[in-house]
Design a protein around this motif. Structure first.
Motif, PDB file in Angstrom:
ATOM      1  N   ALA A 234      -8.672 -14.252 -22.245  1.00 40.06           N
ATOM      2  CA  ALA A 234      -9.608 -14.201 -21.112  1.00 40.06           C
ATOM      3  C   ALA A 234     -10.090 -12.773 -20.847  1.00 40.06           C
ATOM      4  O   ALA A 234     -11.149 -12.573 -20.235  1.00 40.06           O
ATOM      5  N   ALA A 235      -9.333 -11.797 -21.325  1.00 40.23           N
ATOM      6  CA  ALA A 235      -9.755 -10.400 -21.152  1.00 40.23           C
ATOM      7  C   ALA A 235     -11.058 -10.133 -21.913  1.00 40.23           C
ATOM      8  O   ALA A 235     -11.737  -9.137 -21.650  1.00 40.23           O
ATOM      9  N   GLN A 236     -11.406 -10.999 -22.857  1.00 35.42           N
ATOM     10  CA  GLN A 236     -12.622 -10.797 -23.651  1.00 35.42           C
ATOM     11  C   GLN A 236     -13.869 -11.411 -22.986  1.00 35.42           C
ATOM     12  O   GLN A 236     -14.975 -11.292 -23.513  1.00 35.42           O
ATOM     13  N   VAL A 237     -13.698 -12.089 -21.830  1.00 35.24           N
ATOM     14  CA  VAL A 237     -14.854 -12.712 -21.166  1.00 35.24           C
ATOM     15  C   VAL A 237     -15.852 -11.640 -20.762  1.00 35.24           C
ATOM     16  O   VAL A 237     -15.481 -10.590 -20.237  1.00 35.24           O
ATOM     17  N   SER A 238     -17.140 -11.934 -21.039  1.00 37.67           N
ATOM     18  CA  SER A 238     -18.193 -10.984 -20.705  1.00 37.67           C
ATOM     19  C   SER A 238     -19.377 -11.751 -20.112  1.00 37.67           C
ATOM     20  O   SER A 238     -19.947 -12.619 -20.786  1.00 37.67           O
ATOM     21  N   PHE A 239     -19.721 -11.447 -18.871  1.00 39.36           N
ATOM     22  CA  PHE A 239     -20.869 -12.120 -18.245  1.00 39.36           C
ATOM     23  C   PHE A 239     -22.158 -11.475 -18.761  1.00 39.36           C
ATOM     24  O   PHE A 239     -22.279 -10.247 -18.731  1.00 39.36           O
ATOM     25  N   VAL A 240     -23.071 -12.317 -19.260  1.00 40.97           N
ATOM     26  CA  VAL A 240     -24.323 -11.799 -19.835  1.00 40.97           C
ATOM     27  C   VAL A 240     -25.507 -12.447 -19.124  1.00 40.97           C
ATOM     28  O   VAL A 240     -25.346 -13.372 -18.314  1.00 40.97           O
ATOM     29  N   LYS A 241     -26.700 -11.976 -19.471  1.00 39.42           N
ATOM     30  CA  LYS A 241     -27.947 -12.485 -18.869  1.00 39.42           C
ATOM     31  C   LYS A 241     -28.028 -14.003 -18.990  1.00 39.42           C
ATOM     32  O   LYS A 241     -27.661 -14.572 -20.017  1.00 39.42           O
ATOM     33  N   ASP A 242     -28.533 -14.633 -17.939  1.00 36.36           N
ATOM     34  CA  ASP A 242     -28.571 -16.097 -17.912  1.00 36.36           C
ATOM     35  C   ASP A 242     -29.617 -16.657 -18.884  1.00 36.36           C
ATOM     36  O   ASP A 242     -30.573 -15.970 -19.252  1.00 36.36           O
ATOM     37  N   ARG A 243     -29.419 -17.919 -19.260  1.00 35.75           N
ATOM     38  CA  ARG A 243     -30.397 -18.674 -20.067  1.00 35.75           C
ATOM     39  C   ARG A 243     -31.625 -18.937 -19.181  1.00 35.75           C
ATOM     40  O   ARG A 243     -31.459 -19.403 -18.040  1.00 35.75           O
ATOM     41  N   PRO A 244     -32.841 -18.690 -19.671  1.00 38.99           N
ATOM     42  CA  PRO A 244     -34.022 -18.990 -18.855  1.00 38.99           C
ATOM     43  C   PRO A 244     -34.080 -20.483 -18.502  1.00 38.99           C
ATOM     44  O   PRO A 244     -33.868 -21.334 -19.377  1.00 38.99           O
ATOM     45  N   GLY A 245     -34.342 -20.780 -17.226  1.00 32.63           N
ATOM     46  CA  GLY A 245     -34.460 -22.184 -16.809  1.00 32.63           C
ATOM     47  C   GLY A 245     -33.153 -22.955 -16.891  1.00 32.63           C
ATOM     48  O   GLY A 245     -33.164 -24.194 -16.950  1.00 32.63           O
ATOM     49  N   HIS A 246     -32.056 -22.241 -16.874  1.00 29.31           N
ATOM     50  CA  HIS A 246     -30.733 -22.846 -17.098  1.00 29.31           C
ATOM     51  C   HIS A 246     -30.445 -23.986 -16.109  1.00 29.31           C
ATOM     52  O   HIS A 246     -30.388 -23.759 -14.898  1.00 29.31           O
ATOM     53  N   ASP A 247     -30.230 -25.186 -16.607  1.00 27.41           N
ATOM     54  CA  ASP A 247     -29.880 -26.315 -15.734  1.00 27.41           C
ATOM     55  C   ASP A 247     -28.494 -26.088 -15.140  1.00 27.41           C
ATOM     56  O   ASP A 247     -27.545 -25.753 -15.857  1.00 27.41           O
ATOM     57  N   ARG A 248     -28.407 -26.315 -13.825  1.00 25.38           N
ATOM     58  CA  ARG A 248     -27.161 -25.982 -13.116  1.00 25.38           C
ATOM     59  C   ARG A 248     -26.054 -26.997 -13.388  1.00 25.38           C
ATOM     60  O   ARG A 248     -24.896 -26.661 -13.554  1.00 25.38           O
TER      61      ARG A 248
END
Ligand code: NAD
Ligand code: DAU
Length: 358
Positions: free
Chosen positions: A282-296
């Motif tokens: 889990a230490a490798q988790v990286s939050f990146v830019k969202d997918r355009p139009g990403h369905d919630r």
């Protein structure tokens, strides 16, 4: 009698073909174009099996499809061939329109021609099963009820719009020409042979390679996860007993947020293949830019399939996920075969240039 499966070298298609031949003696003609997503290694377990006839080709090649249908006296077609990855559809939608819309149209026409020439009994018994997705129903609010088959279509990505278009074509070919079609709309699958452009196998591959685990946006998007062999058993059941012209949702009410999926994969890996430094993956988790139009959120109500055809999934998310991780750990050859060529190019391009290297 024989069935024709399209896309049978892909993730769900190959699981379906292997599972079918494990349960039946009825032969399978497997028509697959072998795009980047088609992998003949998926079918190594049935190499040389006379019940399996693989043909490299396009569902849009009506002449080829017609020849296969006649030569093998096909009694049912299961259409799994598609461009299937949402991110790719955003980066380049043309292939999605070509295969998912135009390809399905040409396939329907070839099948209609063949079906129209069958004798009465065989015409009646014939089935065209179109495998589709819950994404055609669009995004659900947090508290909203799961989508049933009456939910309005509201596709939001080029991928889901192309699948919605194909569903409408299939419906029209039944309504107008009487072709005995069945449509299934299934939720997110996971399991063996899943190509690592999709979330779960990507996390497994990247974790083991010591790479970041890219989570889009806030990671709170929800998907409804189904073990792939449960999808296969549902398809067999719909083929066997579904009513022509009907649509059946397939899912197992395993609604999980993406970040929780990633942590669940990490927890299984921590137990089965701990990192040498003792830290969690889990230490490798990286939050990146969202997918355009990403369905919630997606969630399907599969009650009709249970009520009418008695189908229920066998696997819980926890047990299915564990089986999946175990499978990837035990199949190093398959993994190494995949981590070459087009896949590597795609990952480099997609994550480096579009989202910023995670
Ligand atoms: P995949 O991308 O893993 O495999 C698709 C296969 O289709 C590949 O083998 C590819 O070579 C083949 N193909 C592509 N274009 C073709 C063409 N023009 N002619 C012949 N073959 C072609 O996809 P998947 O995840 O196995 O999905 C299979 C089907 O199930 C798709 O229709 C998809 O929309 C649907 N579906 C997938 C999921 C999921 O979670 N993966 C969920 C619901 C529905
Ligand atoms: O709902 C059914 C659909 O599920 C199928 O019709 C599609 O063919 C299949 O690809 C799948 O679509 P998703 O877009 O839901 O799957 P994917 O694995 O690409 O993404 C799952 C979720 O994880 C989604 O909310 C996006 C997110 N994600 C995905 C990737 C690849 C990340 O956060 N990081 C990633 O790197």
């Amino acid at each position: 009698m024989t069935i024709l499966v399209t896309g049978g070298a892909g993730f769900i298609g190959s699981n379906f073909v292997l599972d079918w031949l494990a349960q039946h003696d009825e032969p399978v003609v497997n028509l697959d174009k072998l795009t980047y997503a088609g992998n003949l290694n998926n079918l190594a377990g049935i190499e040389g099996d006379p019940r399996h006839h693989f043909v490299r080709g396009d569902i849009g090649d009506g002449e080829l499809v017609g020849r296969l249908l006649r030569a093998h006296s096909v009694r049912a077609v299961l259409n799994l061939a598609a461009e299937s990855h949402v991110d790719r559809s955003i980066a380049g939608p043309a292939a999605f329109i070509e295969t998912n819309v135009a390809g399905t149209f040409r396939l329907l026409e070839a099948v209609r021609l063949y079906w129209g020439q069958l004798g009465q009994d065989r015409r009646q018994a014939f089935r065209f099963l179109h495998v589709s997705t819950d994404e055609v129903y669009g995004s659900l609010d947090a508290g909203a009820a799961a989508s049933d088959e009456e939910h309005r279509y509201a596709p939001n990505s080029p991928y889901s719009a192309s699948k919605a278009a194909s569903d409408h074509l299939v419906r029209a070919w039944h309504h107008t020409y009487g072709l005995p079609v069945l449509t299934t709309n299934c939720s997110n699958n996971y399991g063996p042979f899943h190509f690592p452009e999709k979330l779960i196998p990507l996390v497994i591959f990247n974790a083991l390679a010591g790479k970041p685990l890219p989570v889009y946006g806030d990671g709170r998007q929800v998907r409804d996860w189904l073990y792939v062999l449960d999808h296969c058993s549902a398809l067999r059941r719909v083929l066997e007993a579904g009513r022509p012209g009907e649509t059946y949702n397939i899912g197992s009410s395993n609604q999980v947020a993406n970040i929780d999926v990633v942590h669940a994969v990490c927890a299984v890996l921590d137990e089965l293949r701990p990192r040498p430094d003792g830290l969690s993956y889990a230490a490798q988790v990286s939050f990146v830019k969202d997918r355009p139009g990403h369905d919630r959120r997606y969630a399907v109500d599969a009650g009709k399939l249970e009520r009418e055809l008695g189908w229920r999934p066998a696997e819980m998310f926890e047990t299915g996920l564990r089986k999946t991780v175990v499978w990837y750990l035990a199949h190093g050859d398959w993994v190494r075969g995949v981590t070459s060529g087009a896949y590597r190019d795609w990952v480099a391009q997609h994550y480096a240039s579009e989202r910023g290297a995670p």
